[in-house]
Scaffold this active site. Structure first.
Site, PDB file in Angstrom:
ATOM      1  N   HIS A 131     103.356 -20.194  99.745  1.00 34.69           N
ATOM      2  CA  HIS A 131     103.206 -21.077  98.596  1.00 34.69           C
ATOM      3  C   HIS A 131     103.957 -22.388  98.826  1.00 34.69           C
ATOM      4  O   HIS A 131     104.743 -22.524  99.772  1.00 34.69           O
ATOM      5  CB  HIS A 131     103.695 -20.379  97.332  1.00 34.69           C
ATOM      6  CG  HIS A 131     102.791 -19.272  96.892  1.00 34.69           C
ATOM      7  ND1 HIS A 131     103.018 -18.532  95.750  1.00 34.69           N
ATOM      8  CD2 HIS A 131     101.646 -18.774  97.435  1.00 34.69           C
ATOM      9  CE1 HIS A 131     102.059 -17.628  95.612  1.00 34.69           C
ATOM     10  NE2 HIS A 131     101.224 -17.754  96.620  1.00 34.69           N
ATOM     11  N   GLU A 189     106.448 -23.899  97.325  1.00 33.35           N
ATOM     12  CA  GLU A 189     107.907 -23.884  97.302  1.00 33.35           C
ATOM     13  C   GLU A 189     108.480 -23.355  98.619  1.00 33.35           C
ATOM     14  O   GLU A 189     109.465 -23.888  99.146  1.00 33.35           O
ATOM     15  CB  GLU A 189     108.415 -23.005  96.152  1.00 33.35           C
ATOM     16  CG  GLU A 189     107.889 -23.407  94.780  1.00 33.35           C
ATOM     17  CD  GLU A 189     106.644 -22.634  94.380  1.00 33.35           C
ATOM     18  OE1 GLU A 189     106.589 -22.159  93.237  1.00 33.35           O
ATOM     19  OE2 GLU A 189     105.723 -22.501  95.221  1.00 33.35           O
ATOM     20  N   CYS A 214     105.822 -18.235  91.248  1.00 34.92           N
ATOM     21  CA  CYS A 214     105.396 -16.857  91.009  1.00 34.92           C
ATOM     22  C   CYS A 214     106.611 -15.934  90.980  1.00 34.92           C
ATOM     23  O   CYS A 214     107.637 -16.193  91.606  1.00 34.92           O
ATOM     24  CB  CYS A 214     104.399 -16.406  92.072  1.00 34.92           C
ATOM     25  SG  CYS A 214     105.071 -16.320  93.745  1.00 34.92           S
ATOM     26  N   TRP A 218      63.921 -40.562  97.377  1.00 41.24           N
ATOM     27  CA  TRP A 218      65.252 -40.227  96.873  1.00 41.24           C
ATOM     28  C   TRP A 218      65.546 -41.117  95.689  1.00 41.24           C
ATOM     29  O   TRP A 218      65.250 -42.311  95.715  1.00 41.24           O
ATOM     30  CB  TRP A 218      66.307 -40.423  97.957  1.00 41.24           C
ATOM     31  CG  TRP A 218      66.145 -39.503  99.114  1.00 41.24           C
ATOM     32  CD1 TRP A 218      65.613 -39.807 100.321  1.00 41.24           C
ATOM     33  CD2 TRP A 218      66.554 -38.124  99.178  1.00 41.24           C
ATOM     34  NE1 TRP A 218      65.654 -38.706 101.147  1.00 41.24           N
ATOM     35  CE2 TRP A 218      66.233 -37.661 100.462  1.00 41.24           C
ATOM     36  CE3 TRP A 218      67.142 -37.257  98.261  1.00 41.24           C
ATOM     37  CZ2 TRP A 218      66.491 -36.355 100.858  1.00 41.24           C
ATOM     38  CZ3 TRP A 218      67.401 -35.968  98.661  1.00 41.24           C
ATOM     39  CH2 TRP A 218      67.079 -35.530  99.948  1.00 41.24           C
ATOM     40  N   GLU A 230      72.950 -28.103  90.417  1.00 42.30           N
ATOM     41  CA  GLU A 230      72.260 -29.323  90.812  1.00 42.30           C
ATOM     42  C   GLU A 230      70.910 -29.505  90.123  1.00 42.30           C
ATOM     43  O   GLU A 230      70.136 -30.366  90.500  1.00 42.30           O
ATOM     44  CB  GLU A 230      72.093 -29.347  92.335  1.00 42.30           C
ATOM     45  CG  GLU A 230      73.407 -29.470  93.088  1.00 42.30           C
ATOM     46  CD  GLU A 230      73.236 -30.069  94.469  1.00 42.30           C
ATOM     47  OE1 GLU A 230      72.123 -30.516  94.805  1.00 42.30           O
ATOM     48  OE2 GLU A 230      74.222 -30.087  95.222  1.00 42.30           O
ATOM     49  N   LEU A 240      67.537 -25.646  83.724  1.00 42.17           N
ATOM     50  CA  LEU A 240      68.779 -24.918  83.961  1.00 42.17           C
ATOM     51  C   LEU A 240      69.971 -25.676  83.388  1.00 42.17           C
ATOM     52  O   LEU A 240      70.835 -25.086  82.716  1.00 42.17           O
ATOM     53  CB  LEU A 240      68.974 -24.666  85.455  1.00 42.17           C
ATOM     54  CG  LEU A 240      70.258 -23.951  85.851  1.00 42.17           C
ATOM     55  CD1 LEU A 240      70.361 -22.593  85.179  1.00 42.17           C
ATOM     56  CD2 LEU A 240      70.341 -23.808  87.374  1.00 42.17           C
TER      57      LEU A 240
END
Length: 371
Positions: free
Chosen positions: A53, A55, A79, A174, A295, A300
């Protein structure tokens, strides 16, 4: 007591944390700076999933033996449990550091205040909430998974100036320019999953990969009720090289589903067609997916917006006009009835990419997101 110096060093730690993006998920991005007399003596960040981690990395990089006069800045509560690595709270206690500044508390149930408590019980001064909003935004996908048990959902689309994603004939390649498309590939490269609707998959025959490859390889997903993806499509033909999932409702052709499976496609079946999107997100959360990119198409994205399931958007606007009432706009679905209830964006960013306009931001939900 906090100071301008505390805020400045926490911003520095947040910049360090961002270096882990795409490599540490489903863990959060975390940065750490160790400072003595307002001078940096060591730094570290969480560099990869399963690795040390932030730290621990900062302490390992520190050449100063006596840290009793040091302040450690960390963007997430240390943690306090044994996971893939030992507890960071214990490492900080053993280091001799007497002051720790923390941006945000860790919502992970095995931590959630215990790290802070352990530090204070050891006589360490602990200050929390410095740059908390920035830290929460940085790790919004991690927080979403911990608190709401679903991935962070990002909507992306390119549209013309008159709000169309294709002409009335369906021509869409495009809409945006090469610079915009390059940014889309960068976004894809840090996703756990890239999702499109069935009609989009049929019309565009997309590959849904990142070019060039990014730090993560996304699972490609097609949301369908009665999937009819050709077996020679780009997605199906590459399913054994990069994962592909297709959803299906109760009316799907079992023979075609079996053919998809034989080609390496994973098929997720749902008894209730109206619950496919929510069920899919629950399934992805169980796989520790934290970032999901949708996308399109319009149906959707509309279904997701109607269900309050879009958390962030990336939109590319091209200075082009195509017209036609029948040409698709980016988001379908039922929609919002009153303009005063439209969902605003916060933390907006606007960039000019040659002639395109790139807008991104966080969706302000009208209610708590859930699945």
């Amino acid at each position: 007591m906090t100071s301008d110096s505390d805020r400045r060093w926490m911003q520095y730690a947040l910049d360090l944390a961002r270096r882990g993006q795409g490599a540490v998920e489903p863990n959060p991005m975390v940065g750490c700076a160790i400072v003595v007399n307002d001078e940096l003596v060591a730094e570290g960040w969480h560099e990869r999933f399963g690795g040390p981690h932030a730290e621990v990395n900062a302490l390992a990089a520190c050449q100063k033996e006596d840290l009793t006069g040091a302040t450690l800045y960390v963007t997430l509560e240390p943690c306090a449990h044994h996971g893939k690595t030992p507890p960071c709270s214990q490492a900080l206690i053993e280091s001799g550091i007497k002051r720790v500044v923390i941006a945000m508390q860790d919502p992970f149930p095995q931590v959630d205040g215990r790290g802070i408590e352990q530090l204070r019980e050891a006589g360490i001064e602990v200050i929390t909430g410095i740059a908390q909003q920035e830290a929460e935004l940085l790790n919004a996908p991690f927080v979403m998974q911990q608190l709401h048990h679903r991935p962070w959902v990002i909507g992306k689309w390119a549209m013309t100036l008159d709000g169309k994603i294709a002409t009335y004939t369906g021509s869409s390649q495009w809409v945006s320019n090469e610079t915009s498309r390059a940014i889309v590939h960068q976004i894809r490269g840090r996703m756990d999953a890239i999702v499109v609707g069935h009609q989009t998959a049929l019309a565009d025959n997309p590959s849904l990969n990142a070019r060039p490859a990014g730090p993560r390889m996304a699972t490609r997903i097609v949301v369908a009720r009665t999937p009819a993806l050709p077996l020679d499509s780009h997605l199906v033909s590459t399913a054994k090289q990069q994962p592909v999932i297709v959803t299906a409702g109760p009316q799907a052709d079992p023979t075609h589903l079996e053919n998809l499976r034989e080609h390496g496609v994973e098929v997720l079946t749902f008894e209730n067609e109206d619950e496919i999107v929510r069920g899919l997100l629950r399934d992805l959360a169980s796989r520790d997916f934290t970032n999901v990119l949708i996308e399109g198409g319009a149906a959707l994205l509309g279904a997701c917006l109607d269900q309050n399931l879009i958390d962030e958007v990336h939109v590319f606007v091209a200075p082009k006009l195509v017209g036609a009432q029948t040409a698709l706009s980016p988001i379908g679905g039922t929609g919002i009835e009153r303009m005063q209830d439209a969902l605003p964006l916060k933390n907006q960013s606007v960039q000019i990419l040659e002639e395109d306009i790139y807008i991104s931001g966080i969706v302000s939900h009208i209610k708590s997101p859930n699945v």
